[in-house]
Design a protein around this motif. Sequence first.
Motif, PDB file in Angstrom:
ATOM      1  N   GLY A 257       0.783  -1.224   0.000  1.00 45.18           N
ATOM      2  CA  GLY A 257       0.000   0.000   0.000  1.00 45.18           C
ATOM      3  C   GLY A 257       0.812   1.269   0.000  1.00 45.18           C
ATOM      4  N   ARG A 258       0.661   2.058   1.057  1.00 47.05           N
ATOM      5  CA  ARG A 258       1.291   3.369   1.109  1.00 47.05           C
ATOM      6  C   ARG A 258       2.808   3.311   1.089  1.00 47.05           C
ATOM      7  N   GLU A 259       3.378   2.152   1.434  1.00 48.67           N
ATOM      8  CA  GLU A 259       4.832   2.033   1.380  1.00 48.67           C
ATOM      9  C   GLU A 259       5.340   2.013  -0.063  1.00 48.67           C
ATOM     10  N   GLY A 260       4.427   1.773  -1.005  1.00 47.39           N
ATOM     11  CA  GLY A 260       4.835   1.599  -2.395  1.00 47.39           C
ATOM     12  C   GLY A 260       5.554   2.802  -2.970  1.00 47.39           C
ATOM     13  N   GLY A 261       5.133   4.013  -2.590  1.00 42.94           N
ATOM     14  CA  GLY A 261       5.797   5.206  -3.105  1.00 42.94           C
ATOM     15  C   GLY A 261       7.256   5.263  -2.701  1.00 42.94           C
ATOM     16  N   ALA A 262       7.526   4.940  -1.428  1.00 43.10           N
ATOM     17  CA  ALA A 262       8.911   4.925  -0.949  1.00 43.10           C
ATOM     18  C   ALA A 262       9.690   3.785  -1.596  1.00 43.10           C
ATOM     19  N   LEU A 263       9.028   2.631  -1.803  1.00 46.59           N
ATOM     20  CA  LEU A 263       9.687   1.509  -2.467  1.00 46.59           C
ATOM     21  C   LEU A 263      10.098   1.891  -3.883  1.00 46.59           C
ATOM     22  N   LEU A 264       9.218   2.574  -4.593  1.00 54.37           N
ATOM     23  CA  LEU A 264       9.534   2.992  -5.959  1.00 54.37           C
ATOM     24  C   LEU A 264      10.692   3.977  -5.959  1.00 54.37           C
ATOM     25  N   GLN A 265      10.706   4.890  -4.993  1.00 54.97           N
ATOM     26  CA  GLN A 265      11.790   5.863  -4.935  1.00 54.97           C
ATOM     27  C   GLN A 265      13.129   5.171  -4.718  1.00 54.97           C
ATOM     28  N   ARG A 266      13.170   4.182  -3.807  1.00 55.45           N
ATOM     29  CA  ARG A 266      14.411   3.429  -3.573  1.00 55.45           C
ATOM     30  C   ARG A 266      14.790   2.605  -4.800  1.00 55.45           C
ATOM     31  N   PHE A 267      13.784   2.036  -5.443  1.00 53.71           N
ATOM     32  CA  PHE A 267      14.018   1.238  -6.646  1.00 53.71           C
ATOM     33  C   PHE A 267      14.648   2.098  -7.744  1.00 53.71           C
ATOM     34  N   LEU A 268      14.123   3.302  -7.938  1.00 55.18           N
ATOM     35  CA  LEU A 268      14.679   4.225  -8.922  1.00 55.18           C
ATOM     36  C   LEU A 268      16.116   4.613  -8.570  1.00 55.18           C
ATOM     37  N   ALA A 269      16.339   4.905  -7.285  1.00 54.42           N
ATOM     38  CA  ALA A 269      17.674   5.331  -6.857  1.00 54.42           C
ATOM     39  C   ALA A 269      18.706   4.224  -7.049  1.00 54.42           C
ATOM     40  N   GLU A 270      18.271   2.978  -6.848  1.00 51.16           N
ATOM     41  CA  GLU A 270      19.195   1.853  -6.959  1.00 51.16           C
ATOM     42  C   GLU A 270      19.448   1.468  -8.409  1.00 51.16           C
ATOM     43  N   ARG A 271      18.385   1.365  -9.192  1.00 52.39           N
ATOM     44  CA  ARG A 271      18.517   0.836 -10.543  1.00 52.39           C
ATOM     45  C   ARG A 271      18.723   1.926 -11.605  1.00 52.39           C
ATOM     46  N   PHE A 272      18.177   3.098 -11.377  1.00 49.69           N
ATOM     47  CA  PHE A 272      18.230   4.165 -12.375  1.00 49.69           C
ATOM     48  C   PHE A 272      18.593   5.484 -11.700  1.00 49.69           C
TER      49      PHE A 272
ATOM     50  N   ASN B 160      20.106   9.110 -10.712  1.00 52.98           N
ATOM     51  CA  ASN B 160      20.336  10.387 -11.399  1.00 52.98           C
ATOM     52  C   ASN B 160      19.506  10.542 -12.680  1.00 52.98           C
ATOM     53  N   THR B 161      18.372   9.852 -12.751  1.00 56.67           N
ATOM     54  CA  THR B 161      17.503  10.023 -13.906  1.00 56.67           C
ATOM     55  C   THR B 161      16.429  11.054 -13.587  1.00 56.67           C
ATOM     56  N   GLU B 162      16.009  11.770 -14.610  1.00 61.00           N
ATOM     57  CA  GLU B 162      14.955  12.768 -14.441  1.00 61.00           C
ATOM     58  C   GLU B 162      13.594  12.078 -14.464  1.00 61.00           C
ATOM     59  N   VAL B 163      12.787  12.321 -13.441  1.00 64.42           N
ATOM     60  CA  VAL B 163      11.450  11.755 -13.373  1.00 64.42           C
ATOM     61  C   VAL B 163      10.466  12.733 -14.017  1.00 64.42           C
ATOM     62  N   LEU B 164       9.775  12.266 -15.047  1.00 63.30           N
ATOM     63  CA  LEU B 164       8.846  13.121 -15.781  1.00 63.30           C
ATOM     64  C   LEU B 164       7.441  13.076 -15.208  1.00 63.30           C
ATOM     65  N   THR B 165       6.956  11.879 -14.883  1.00 61.64           N
ATOM     66  CA  THR B 165       5.607  11.724 -14.332  1.00 61.64           C
ATOM     67  C   THR B 165       5.599  10.595 -13.322  1.00 61.64           C
ATOM     68  N   ARG B 166       4.599  10.608 -12.444  1.00 59.66           N
ATOM     69  CA  ARG B 166       4.356   9.523 -11.500  1.00 59.66           C
ATOM     70  C   ARG B 166       2.860   9.200 -11.509  1.00 59.66           C
ATOM     71  N   ALA B 167       2.545   7.932 -11.257  1.00 62.75           N
ATOM     72  CA  ALA B 167       1.145   7.530 -11.201  1.00 62.75           C
ATOM     73  C   ALA B 167       0.992   6.344 -10.256  1.00 62.75           C
ATOM     74  N   THR B 168      -0.171   6.246  -9.656  1.00 67.10           N
ATOM     75  CA  THR B 168      -0.492   5.158  -8.739  1.00 67.10           C
ATOM     76  C   THR B 168      -1.884   4.651  -9.062  1.00 67.10           C
ATOM     77  N   GLY B 169      -2.083   3.346  -8.957  1.00 69.43           N
ATOM     78  CA  GLY B 169      -3.417   2.814  -9.215  1.00 69.43           C
ATOM     79  C   GLY B 169      -3.610   1.446  -8.591  1.00 69.43           C
ATOM     80  N   MET B 170      -4.866   1.140  -8.264  1.00 70.56           N
ATOM     81  CA  MET B 170      -5.213  -0.173  -7.744  1.00 70.56           C
ATOM     82  C   MET B 170      -5.280  -1.178  -8.898  1.00 70.56           C
TER      83      MET B 170
END
Length: 400
Positions: free
Chosen positions: A218-233, A235-245
């Motif tokens: 659930g709500r932890e997903g946003g932080a998980l995505l941020q860590r995932f981006l920092a680890e795998r990608f 210094n990349t520019e984030v253009l958009t973000r979206a969340t959905g069930m």
Amino acid sequence: MSTDVKHNRSAEAVDVAVVGGGPAGAQTAAAAVSEGARTVLLERTLHRPTRCAGLIGLLGRAALGVPDELIVARIQQATLHGPRGTVVTFAAAEPKGYVVDRARLDALLVDRAADAGVDVRVGVAATGWSPGILRTSSGILRPRVVVGADGPSSRVAHWAGLPGPMRMVVGFQATVVADVPPDTVEVFLGGALGRGSFGWSLPAGAGQLNVGLVTERGREGGALLQRFLAERFPNTEVLTRATGMIPLGMPSVCARDGVVLVGDAAGQVKPLSGGGLYYGALCARFAGEAAAGGPQELSGYDARCREAFGDEIAFGLRARALLETIEEDALERALESLRNPRLASFLAAESDIDRPSMLLRELRGRPSLWVTLLPLLGVLGGWEGLQELLCGLRSPPAKL
């Protein structure tokens, strides 16, 4: 006299009212009008943030009628990343899937519905339903059938007392700037994402990449995505973000009393990947044809959907349950076994994004490959575990 009854006398009579203008809703409306039904499509806004990675298979492209100009990437290679670093890559000789521009696809399908004769009303929201009456932000409709194509948390389903999907997970996605191979999808299993969770990266055209994950946290997903981006990608520019069930598993009933559900509202989604474009397109045709026939024709809708891919959804749920319970060591061993050249070649050639169970169906007829499955048996729980995963699979209908 109630307000609804008073308004009912001057309410606008239509045959079918479709709530939700996404791909499933637009195609349902087009199918209904093609059967001669006066059809209204209600959509609050066509400019929603893209919550879908946009990956479809060959069958999905055909079902949606996606033209070349909407394809931003052709996928021929898949790379799987295990929780502890094992990497396996499969390369096919021909494209196995396509990434589509979802915003333009949604607009195209709505335009097609309008061209077919659907009365498309953008900026109009459904606000309530009672038998025979659909209240909207612009007035009252009196439809013979209401179609709920309004997403996994369907208000139409709630108003009609229809059950929701079996389970819900949450998807988080970011579109980033990245220079990556234009034909490769990467899948990341477990690890920091958590058991049962997975992430992906998918080329989105024009030097962009869709990076996302699916989780039950659930709500932890946003932080998980941020860590995932920092680890795998980094210094990349984030253009958009979206969340959905994301709904998993069709409800026991998807149609009754003049109401029919389609797409995410009906849990018509692949449980392993969370993709719903192909199943939604198939069921849109069924829903539109049933709705055009009136309430008396809705009884066969559930059976048509389950005949088309019910066993595929059941397989996906069993495979997801395995992914959610497997230990990391076992998952790593499973990925290592996929490096067998003969098995890897088979997987690359026979994989089907739209029907994942087809791999196992094909394996049944390839006894020469059975020995390559031996390392997987321990992971699956022996022959009994493999049989349970296969349970219920049959040959797909000859024509859908």
